[in-house]
Design an enzyme around this catalytic site. Structure first.
Site, PDB file in Angstrom:
ATOM      1  N   GLU A  19      20.134   9.238   6.367  1.00  0.00           N
ATOM      2  CA  GLU A  19      20.461   9.143   4.938  1.00  0.00           C
ATOM      3  C   GLU A  19      21.970   9.270   4.673  1.00  0.00           C
ATOM      4  O   GLU A  19      22.527   8.524   3.866  1.00  0.00           O
ATOM      5  CB  GLU A  19      19.705  10.256   4.196  1.00  0.00           C
ATOM      6  CG  GLU A  19      19.579  10.054   2.714  1.00  0.00           C
ATOM      7  CD  GLU A  19      18.488   9.064   2.340  1.00  0.00           C
ATOM      8  OE1 GLU A  19      17.888   8.435   3.227  1.00  0.00           O
ATOM      9  OE2 GLU A  19      18.256   8.899   1.133  1.00  0.00           O
TER      10      GLU A  19
ATOM     11  N   CYS B 173      17.940   4.987  -2.105  1.00  0.00           N
ATOM     12  CA  CYS B 173      17.578   5.568  -3.411  1.00  0.00           C
ATOM     13  C   CYS B 173      18.636   6.546  -3.953  1.00  0.00           C
ATOM     14  O   CYS B 173      18.870   6.592  -5.162  1.00  0.00           O
ATOM     15  CB  CYS B 173      16.205   6.220  -3.355  1.00  0.00           C
ATOM     16  SG  CYS B 173      15.916   7.237  -1.904  1.00  0.00           S
TER      17      CYS B 173
ATOM     18  N   GLY C  74      10.625  10.286  -1.995  1.00  0.00           N
ATOM     19  CA  GLY C  74      11.641   9.468  -1.328  1.00  0.00           C
ATOM     20  C   GLY C  74      11.350   9.275   0.146  1.00  0.00           C
ATOM     21  O   GLY C  74      11.909   8.369   0.775  1.00  0.00           O
TER      22      GLY C  74
ATOM     23  N   LYS D 203      23.996   6.139   5.203  1.00  0.00           N
ATOM     24  CA  LYS D 203      23.786   5.116   4.161  1.00  0.00           C
ATOM     25  C   LYS D 203      24.561   5.498   2.898  1.00  0.00           C
ATOM     26  O   LYS D 203      25.194   4.650   2.257  1.00  0.00           O
ATOM     27  CB  LYS D 203      22.295   4.986   3.833  1.00  0.00           C
ATOM     28  CG  LYS D 203      21.480   4.412   4.961  1.00  0.00           C
ATOM     29  CD  LYS D 203      20.000   4.461   4.631  1.00  0.00           C
ATOM     30  CE  LYS D 203      19.163   4.179   5.876  1.00  0.00           C
ATOM     31  NZ  LYS D 203      17.808   4.666   5.782  1.00  0.00           N
TER      32      LYS D 203
ATOM     33  N   THR E 104       0.812  -1.222   0.000  1.00  0.00           N
ATOM     34  CA  THR E 104       0.000   0.000   0.000  1.00  0.00           C
ATOM     35  C   THR E 104       0.846   1.275   0.000  1.00  0.00           C
ATOM     36  O   THR E 104       0.305   2.364  -0.135  1.00  0.00           O
ATOM     37  CB  THR E 104      -0.899   0.037   1.259  1.00  0.00           C
ATOM     38  OG1 THR E 104      -0.040  -0.087   2.403  1.00  0.00           O
ATOM     39  CG2 THR E 104      -1.915  -1.080   1.254  1.00  0.00           C
ATOM     40  N   GLY E 105       2.159   1.161   0.179  1.00  0.00           N
ATOM     41  CA  GLY E 105       3.008   2.346   0.328  1.00  0.00           C
ATOM     42  C   GLY E 105       3.433   2.939  -1.019  1.00  0.00           C
ATOM     43  O   GLY E 105       3.028   2.467  -2.091  1.00  0.00           O
TER      44      GLY E 105
ATOM     45  N   HIS F 103      15.856  12.404  -7.717  1.00  0.00           N
ATOM     46  CA  HIS F 103      16.920  12.907  -6.838  1.00  0.00           C
ATOM     47  C   HIS F 103      18.054  13.464  -7.698  1.00  0.00           C
ATOM     48  O   HIS F 103      18.596  12.769  -8.571  1.00  0.00           O
ATOM     49  CB  HIS F 103      17.490  11.772  -5.989  1.00  0.00           C
ATOM     50  CG  HIS F 103      16.558  11.236  -4.935  1.00  0.00           C
ATOM     51  ND1 HIS F 103      15.343  11.784  -4.631  1.00  0.00           N
ATOM     52  CD2 HIS F 103      16.714  10.181  -4.086  1.00  0.00           C
ATOM     53  CE1 HIS F 103      14.770  11.096  -3.643  1.00  0.00           C
ATOM     54  NE2 HIS F 103      15.585  10.107  -3.309  1.00  0.00           N
TER      55      HIS F 103
ATOM     56  N   VAL G 128       6.444   2.950  -2.512  1.00  0.00           N
ATOM     57  CA  VAL G 128       7.230   2.013  -3.325  1.00  0.00           C
ATOM     58  C   VAL G 128       6.377   0.800  -3.693  1.00  0.00           C
ATOM     59  O   VAL G 128       6.416   0.320  -4.830  1.00  0.00           O
ATOM     60  CB  VAL G 128       8.509   1.578  -2.567  1.00  0.00           C
ATOM     61  CG1 VAL G 128       9.263   0.510  -3.335  1.00  0.00           C
ATOM     62  CG2 VAL G 128       9.408   2.783  -2.308  1.00  0.00           C
TER      63      VAL G 128
HETATM   64  P1  NAP Z   1       5.598   4.018   2.869  1.00  0.00           P
HETATM   65  O1  NAP Z   1       4.974   4.800   1.773  1.00  0.00           O
HETATM   66  O2  NAP Z   1       5.547   4.561   4.257  1.00  0.00           O
HETATM   67  O3  NAP Z   1       4.917   2.537   2.869  1.00  0.00           O
HETATM   68  C1  NAP Z   1       5.176   1.603   3.899  1.00  0.00           C
HETATM   69  C2  NAP Z   1       4.436   0.290   3.632  1.00  0.00           C
HETATM   70  O4  NAP Z   1       4.759  -0.634   4.672  1.00  0.00           O
HETATM   71  C3  NAP Z   1       2.922   0.389   3.637  1.00  0.00           C
HETATM   72  O5  NAP Z   1       2.391  -0.603   2.797  1.00  0.00           O
HETATM   73  C4  NAP Z   1       2.542   0.056   5.095  1.00  0.00           C
HETATM   74  O6  NAP Z   1       1.260  -0.515   5.228  1.00  0.00           O
HETATM   75  C5  NAP Z   1       3.560  -1.003   5.412  1.00  0.00           C
HETATM   76  N1  NAP Z   1       3.891  -1.055   6.852  1.00  0.00           N
HETATM   77  C6  NAP Z   1       4.174  -0.007   7.672  1.00  0.00           C
HETATM   78  N2  NAP Z   1       4.451  -0.455   8.921  1.00  0.00           N
HETATM   79  C7  NAP Z   1       4.322  -1.812   8.875  1.00  0.00           C
HETATM   80  C8  NAP Z   1       4.460  -2.854   9.845  1.00  0.00           C
HETATM   81  N3  NAP Z   1       4.802  -2.592  11.116  1.00  0.00           N
HETATM   82  N4  NAP Z   1       4.234  -4.136   9.447  1.00  0.00           N
HETATM   83  C9  NAP Z   1       3.896  -4.421   8.171  1.00  0.00           C
HETATM   84  N5  NAP Z   1       3.751  -3.464   7.197  1.00  0.00           N
HETATM   85  C10 NAP Z   1       3.956  -2.186   7.557  1.00  0.00           C
HETATM   86  O7  NAP Z   1       7.135   3.750   2.580  1.00  0.00           O
HETATM   87  P2  NAP Z   1       7.898   3.713   1.148  1.00  0.00           P
HETATM   88  O8  NAP Z   1       8.430   5.039   0.792  1.00  0.00           O
HETATM   89  O9  NAP Z   1       7.042   2.986   0.192  1.00  0.00           O
HETATM   90  O10 NAP Z   1       9.178   2.861   1.521  1.00  0.00           O
HETATM   91  C11 NAP Z   1       9.121   1.441   1.676  1.00  0.00           C
HETATM   92  C12 NAP Z   1      10.537   0.919   1.926  1.00  0.00           C
HETATM   93  O11 NAP Z   1      11.331   1.195   0.766  1.00  0.00           O
HETATM   94  C13 NAP Z   1      11.252   1.571   3.106  1.00  0.00           C
HETATM   95  O12 NAP Z   1      12.073   0.631   3.731  1.00  0.00           O
HETATM   96  C14 NAP Z   1      12.088   2.669   2.441  1.00  0.00           C
HETATM   97  O13 NAP Z   1      13.208   3.025   3.191  1.00  0.00           O
HETATM   98  C15 NAP Z   1      12.485   1.966   1.145  1.00  0.00           C
HETATM   99  N6  NAP Z   1      12.809   2.850   0.021  1.00  0.00           N
HETATM  100  C16 NAP Z   1      11.986   3.877  -0.310  1.00  0.00           C
HETATM  101  C17 NAP Z   1      12.321   4.673  -1.420  1.00  0.00           C
HETATM  102  C18 NAP Z   1      11.464   5.840  -1.857  1.00  0.00           C
HETATM  103  O14 NAP Z   1      11.873   6.541  -2.805  1.00  0.00           O
HETATM  104  N7  NAP Z   1      10.294   6.092  -1.254  1.00  0.00           N
HETATM  105  C19 NAP Z   1      13.470   4.402  -2.156  1.00  0.00           C
HETATM  106  C20 NAP Z   1      14.286   3.303  -1.788  1.00  0.00           C
HETATM  107  C21 NAP Z   1      13.928   2.538  -0.708  1.00  0.00           C
HETATM  108  P3  NAP Z   1      -0.043   0.320   5.736  1.00  0.00           P
HETATM  109  O15 NAP Z   1      -0.569   1.060   4.523  1.00  0.00           O
HETATM  110  O16 NAP Z   1      -0.965  -0.755   6.175  1.00  0.00           O
HETATM  111  O17 NAP Z   1       0.410   1.231   6.821  1.00  0.00           O
END
Ligand code: NAP
Length: 367
Positions: A216, A163, A194, A219, A23-24, A256, A26
């Site tokens: 960040e 990222c 991000g 990393k 749902t997030g 980015h 990514v």
């Molecule tokens: P996000 O939008 O906050 O989405 C998080 C997802 O994880 C949602 O589906 C959420 O579900 C679920 N979640 C949250 N807490 C949880 C828990 N305790 N148990 C199980 N599921 C849980 O985050 P995002 O930006 O997509 O990032 C996801 C991952 O990719 C992170 O580790 C981030 O560091 C990494 N990442 C992100 C990017 C970027 O550009 N955004 C780039 C590289 C890596 P609900 O909807 O149910 O809350």
């Protein structure tokens, strides 16, 4: 590694895939990219307990525009019993730490966006064009430390970089291979997406730059040396590379931009650097993967490029753009790099890693 003859989309059934964190920000991108994927079929989705039991389409952002079949999948717990051997994870790092290890211990191959295991020298951190050979770490049998879940045969965790690092590596690796990089200074201008959802509030970000992104810079300083490192026994030995990173958040939706200065071991002119980027090619087996862009690096010669809005979608978001290449009065060279943080930096990177694992014969259809 050679491309598997079994991955011809016309002669084989698609491989079922489960997606965690669906749902997030990514997760939704991954669901979109998987919709028409020639090798993979998204069949299982999970998110937090807040979302469990809902349809994916009810819980993603309204602009995700998912295919009706995918939007109709029911969200499960990330520790549910999945039938797919291959699991893509877009969980936050905290949740990923326990969940991904448990799934690997059950025999799943988990391809993760999270940072939880990126700094573990026994876990591959992969940019396929640069270090596909690090996948061999999955073959090493691990001694269990106290309280540690050990991957079952066929199971394991493969990570993609932060990222900003994912965008930096296609620019850095060709220079490192040809001239050697001793020191690198980078300042990032990172997009809002991000930060995931809900991300920083509009009132904090519009008309502003936030000169800090928690965690960040560490990393960005650590991951490139591991990616450029070599496999020795059951772990990666990083290259010696000193990096000074400053990470900022800017009011750009996706893309980015990074301002980079490098100290090279063998001095090189901007034209010699351009040649290294132009001649940089993925290994043949990687170039044939469905999500491999035709060009890993493109050079934008106009002085006001690269720009996020104009350049982030090159190669379906998988090509990075380098520009403003010039001598550096303090180190050897300086330049800017632009990459799509949700594609090259996250969803596209994870799918490319999953394709690599398939081509390397590491993915089964069922657990
Ligand atoms: P996000 O939008 O906050 O989405 C998080 C997802 O994880 C949602 O589906 C959420 O579900 C679920 N979640 C949250 N807490 C949880 C828990 N305790 N148990 C199980 N599921 C849980 O985050 P995002 O930006 O997509 O990032 C996801 C991952 O990719 C992170 O580790 C981030 O560091 C990494 N990442 C992100 C990017 C970027 O550009 N955004 C780039 C590289 C890596 P609900 O909807 O149910 O809350």
């Amino acid at each position: 590694m050679s491309p598997s003859p079994s991955v011809d989309a016309h002669t084989r059934e698609r491989i079922p895939v489960a997606l965690l964190g669906a749902t997030g920000t990514v997760g939704a991108r991954l669901a979109q990219r998987l919709t028409d994927h020639p090798w993979f079929e998204l069949v299982e989705v999970a998110a937090s307990e807040r979302s469990e039991g809902s349809r994916l389409g009810e819980r993603v952002a309204p602009d995700a525009a998912l295919h009706p079949r995918i939007a109709g999948l029911t969200l499960r717990s990330p520790t549910a019993d999945f039938r797919s051997h291959l699991i893509l994870s877009a969980l936050p790092s905290g949740a990923a730490r326990a969940v991904e290890a448990e799934l690997a211990a059950r025999g799943h191959l988990v391809v993760s966006n999270a940072s939880a295991y990126r700094d573990d020298p026994r876990v591959p951190l992969i940019v396929p064009e640069v270090n596909a050979d690090h996948l061999a770490l999955l073959d090493t049998v691990r001694e269990a430390a106290a309280g540690e879940a050990v991957p079952a045969p066929g199971g394991g965790i493969v990570t993609n970089p932060n990222c900003a690092v994912a965008g930096l590596m296609p620019a850095v690796a060709p220079l490192h291979r040809r001239f050697g990089i001793e020191r690198l200074i980078v300042t990032t201008l990172q997009a809002i997406s991000g930060a995931g959802r809900p991300g920083p509030s509009a009132i904090d970000l519009v008309d502003n730059v936030v000169p800090y992104i928690g965690g960040e810079e560490d990393k960005i300083a650590a991951e490139p040396a591991k990616i450029l490192g070599r496999v020795e026994g059951d772990r990666i030995v990083p290259v010696p590379l000193s990096i000074s990173a400053t990470a900022t958040r800017v009011p750009v939706l996706h893309g980015h931009l990074e301002s980079v200065s490098v100290q090279l071991s063998t001095p090189a002119s901007p034209d010699e650097a351009r040649r290294a980027w132009r001649e940089f090619r993925a290994p043949e087996a990687v170039a044939q993967l469905p999500s491999s862009p035709e060009r890993v690096v493109e050079i934008a010669d106009h002085p006001d490029r690269p720009q996020p809005r104009l350049d982030r979608d090159r190669g379906s978001g998988m090509t990075v753009t380098v520009g403003r290449i010039r001598p550096c009065p303090v180190q050897t060279l300086r330049f800017l790099v632009l990459s799509h943080n949700l594609e090259r930096g996250a969803a596209g990177a994870a799918i490319l890693n999953a394709e690599l694992a398939v081509a390397d014969g590491r993915v089964r259809s069922q657990l």
